[in-house]
Every structure is written in C-alpha cells, then in structure tokens.
Design an enzyme around this catalytic site. Structure first.
Site, PDB file in Angstrom:
ATOM      1  N   SER A 164       0.858  -1.188   0.000  1.00  0.00           N
ATOM      2  CA  SER A 164       0.000   0.000   0.000  1.00  0.00           C
ATOM      3  C   SER A 164       0.897   1.243   0.000  1.00  0.00           C
ATOM      4  O   SER A 164       1.739   1.380  -0.880  1.00  0.00           O
ATOM      5  CB  SER A 164      -0.963  -0.029   1.190  1.00  0.00           C
ATOM      6  OG  SER A 164      -1.909   1.009   1.090  1.00  0.00           O
ATOM      7  N   HIS A 190      -2.608  -1.140  -3.440  1.00  0.00           N
ATOM      8  CA  HIS A 190      -3.786  -0.277  -3.295  1.00  0.00           C
ATOM      9  C   HIS A 190      -3.628   0.953  -4.188  1.00  0.00           C
ATOM     10  O   HIS A 190      -2.730   1.760  -3.988  1.00  0.00           O
ATOM     11  CB  HIS A 190      -3.946   0.177  -1.838  1.00  0.00           C
ATOM     12  CG  HIS A 190      -4.211  -0.950  -0.896  1.00  0.00           C
ATOM     13  ND1 HIS A 190      -3.933  -0.870   0.451  1.00  0.00           N
ATOM     14  CD2 HIS A 190      -4.743  -2.192  -1.088  1.00  0.00           C
ATOM     15  CE1 HIS A 190      -4.278  -2.009   1.038  1.00  0.00           C
ATOM     16  NE2 HIS A 190      -4.770  -2.823   0.123  1.00  0.00           N
ATOM     17  N   ASP A 286      -4.501  -4.953   5.859  1.00  0.00           N
ATOM     18  CA  ASP A 286      -4.846  -5.759   4.691  1.00  0.00           C
ATOM     19  C   ASP A 286      -3.685  -6.697   4.344  1.00  0.00           C
ATOM     20  O   ASP A 286      -2.542  -6.262   4.240  1.00  0.00           O
ATOM     21  CB  ASP A 286      -5.167  -4.851   3.493  1.00  0.00           C
ATOM     22  CG  ASP A 286      -5.765  -5.621   2.329  1.00  0.00           C
ATOM     23  OD1 ASP A 286      -6.435  -6.647   2.578  1.00  0.00           O
ATOM     24  OD2 ASP A 286      -5.574  -5.196   1.169  1.00  0.00           O
TER      25      ASP A 286
END
EC number: 3.1.1.61
Length: 349
Positions: A164, A190, A286
């Site tokens: 991310s 992401h 995540d």
C-alpha cells in the site's frame, strides 16, 4: 496532543478553500497556510514549518514535480500529491512517488466540491499516514543489481505480493532485478482505477520480466508480473493444469478493493506450498490474515522490515498475526524470494 500542521499548494482558489475545509473539519489536524504556487509555498514552509504538504501536480510558475524534486533535496518533508485522473496525470503522479511523495489523492472529474468533500475521511487518513511516514525509508532508491538467471522453474511456482503506501517504489525495487527465468508474480497494490495500467506500463519499461495490468481469465505465465486493476479484486484460479487470473467486483475487504487478503487467500488455496508470499510497506492490516492462510497452507512468507518501510503497518500486522516466516530489508527481498522459491520441488495441488 499537538495537531498535524498542513500546508496546501494549489493554483485553484476553490481547491485551496476545499482542502482547508476538509483539514480543519478533523480535530487532529489544522491548515496553517495555503499557497497558489510553489514560489509562495517556499516562503510559507519556512515561516510555518508544516508537518505535511499537499501539492497540486500541475501549476503555473513552477511545475509541481520540479518543486517536489527541489524540496526533497533541500528540505525533505511528507508530501501528499493532488492529481487529476487523466492518463498524463497518472504518469506524473507515479513520477512524484518516485521522487519521494508519500501518497496521492485524485481530484474528481465532475462536481469537484462535492467529490472532494466526499473524500474527506480518505484525505485525512492519507495526511495522518504521511505525518507518521519514515522519510529515511522513502529516499529515491537507486536501481538494484540484476540477479543472475536461475534454472527455469515449474509453472506451479509463483510469488504473491501485497503493498500500500510507499509500495509503488518498493515494488519497482523488487521487480527490477528479476531475471526472465523468474516465476509468475501476482501483485496487489492499493491504487485507484486509471493508475494501475500506468504503473504496470512504467514497470514494464524498467524490468526484464513482462509487467502488465491483469485481465480476467488470462493464463498466468512465468517471467511475468500481473498487477491487480484499480477498484477490482484479483484472485488466483485454476483452469485444468494451468493457473489463471480471476478479476471481479466483490465488496471491499479491509476497506480496500483490490484487497491483498483476497489475493493471498486465493493463492493459499490454489498454490499452497508452491507459493511465496511477500508483504511490503503500507498502512493498515490488509494482507495479514491472507498471509497467515498462505503460511498455514505451506507457503514461505516474507515481510519487509521496519527500517526500510515508508509505513510499517501491513508488515507489522502480518508479523503480529503469526503469518510471517522471515523479515527482510527491502534490498534483500528479490534475492530472498527467488532463493526460497527455487529451493523446493513443485507439488501438484
């Protein structure tokens, strides 16, 4: 606790007003000043010493990228870029991340006030993350040394990577040295729609292996990396003896689509011990549960260490959950994952 001090640089008076409203609506941050261009911003930075700068990509008098490059050289500070959703905008934003920006926000194409205010929570979260980010870990990375080609591996072997905040540069650093004999790589970063294709195209020009935005139903081939498309989940599936990619619009997982957990859980199920899982820099959790599932299925799992992470969130969560076999510096990730995946015999699942 002191508030996060923000300075916004944008040539649009409306955008400066909207950003001020958004920042000041959150109790843990305040807009200390705004500037219509980088030249004014330079003086305001000296005067107000902000914690985070939000910077428009395209501006008169001095281009946002030129200013960012000078800023990172002379007075490094956390920067969140504000970018348009155009193809050119996505390329410029990726260059900004390469130069040292922590993250970016995309301007809505229509209804800018309503659209930006709807992004209020997301913008605040990106500002908070930037304020905590490690600038030392986000210095522009030199090109890594190309790794020697190893023996061709079974097409059963593959590598799954999740990242991310700070991930675009970390992924570049991991992929660039890989030889054509590398196994297939599936990557979830992401990122909003429109940016993943530019990201894949940029990597494809820099790497020996082929890099592309993943498409639904395509066969997974060694020597290629597949990037999950923005706002869509990517999973590993099977078609007879071959792996293939499944792209779908399922609900967000851990508030993300694409989600690293969705990818990792599918790899655990379909590839088991034939896979290596890698979790890189990023905020939140995540990928932690998915990495644990991969480890429990027999995969070897790696997490980027804190010293080389821009944000040590996702790796920390994966470590705390017990899903990580080994913690390594970013400079060692490519070598370690290739050595690990080359070591064991492929098992037909």
């Amino acid at each position: 606790m002191s508030k996060i001090r923000v300075l916004s640089v944008d040539d649009s008076a409306l955008m400066r007003q909207i950003m001020t409203e958004i920042i000041n609506s959150h109790s843990d941050m305040e807009m200390v000043a705004t500037a219509p261009d980088p030249l004014v911003a330079r003086d305001l930075i000296k005067k107000f010493n902000p914690d985070v700068l939000t910077l428009d990509v395209e501006m008169p008098r001095m281009d946002g990228l030129d200013f960012l490059e000078k800023l990172m050289r002379l007075r490094p500070m956390p920067v969140v870029m504000v970018s348009s959703l155009t193809g050119k905008g996505s390329e410029v934003t990726l260059r900004a991340l390469e130069l040292g920006a922590i993250d970016f926000v995309t301007k809505p194409q229509l209804g800018i006030r309503e659209g930006m205010l709807a992004y209020s929570e997301m913008i605040a979260e990106k500002v908070r993350t930037a304020a905590k980010a490690s600038l030392a870990a986000h210095k522009p990375l030199s090109a890594p040394t190309t790794l020697k080609a190893g023996p061709l591996l079974s097409s059963e072997k593959l590598i799954a990577i999740g990242a991310s905040t700070g991930g675009t540069e970390a992924i570049r650093h991991v992929l660039q040295p890989l030889p054509l004999s590398s196994p297939a790589l599936l990557i979830t970063q992401h990122m909003p729609p429109g940016f993943t294709r530019s990201f894949a195209d940029r990597l494809n020009k820099l790497c020996q292996i082929g890099v592309k935005e993943a498409e639904d139903g395509e066969r997974v081939l060694p020597g290629h990396a597949y990037i999950a498309p923005g706002d869509r989940h990517m999973e590993l599936a099977r078609s007879g003896a071959n792996y293939q990619i499944k792209i779908h619009d399922g609900p967000a997982v851990n508030r993300h689509r694409p989600s690293v957990d969705v990818l990792f859980h599918s790899v655990a199920k379909q590839a088991g011990r034939n896979a290596v899982g890698v979790i890189l820099t990023g905020m939140g959790n995540d990928g932690a549960a998915g990495m644990l599932a991969m480890r429990q299925a027999g995969a070897w799992t790696l997490a980027q260490n804190e010293a080389s992470c821009v944000v040590f969130g996702m790796p920390r969560e994966a470590i705390n959950m017990g899903g990580v076999c080994e913690v390594v510096d970013l400079s060692q990730v490519s070598q370690q994952m290739l050595a690990t995946i080359s070591a064991g015999q492929a098992i037909r699942i």
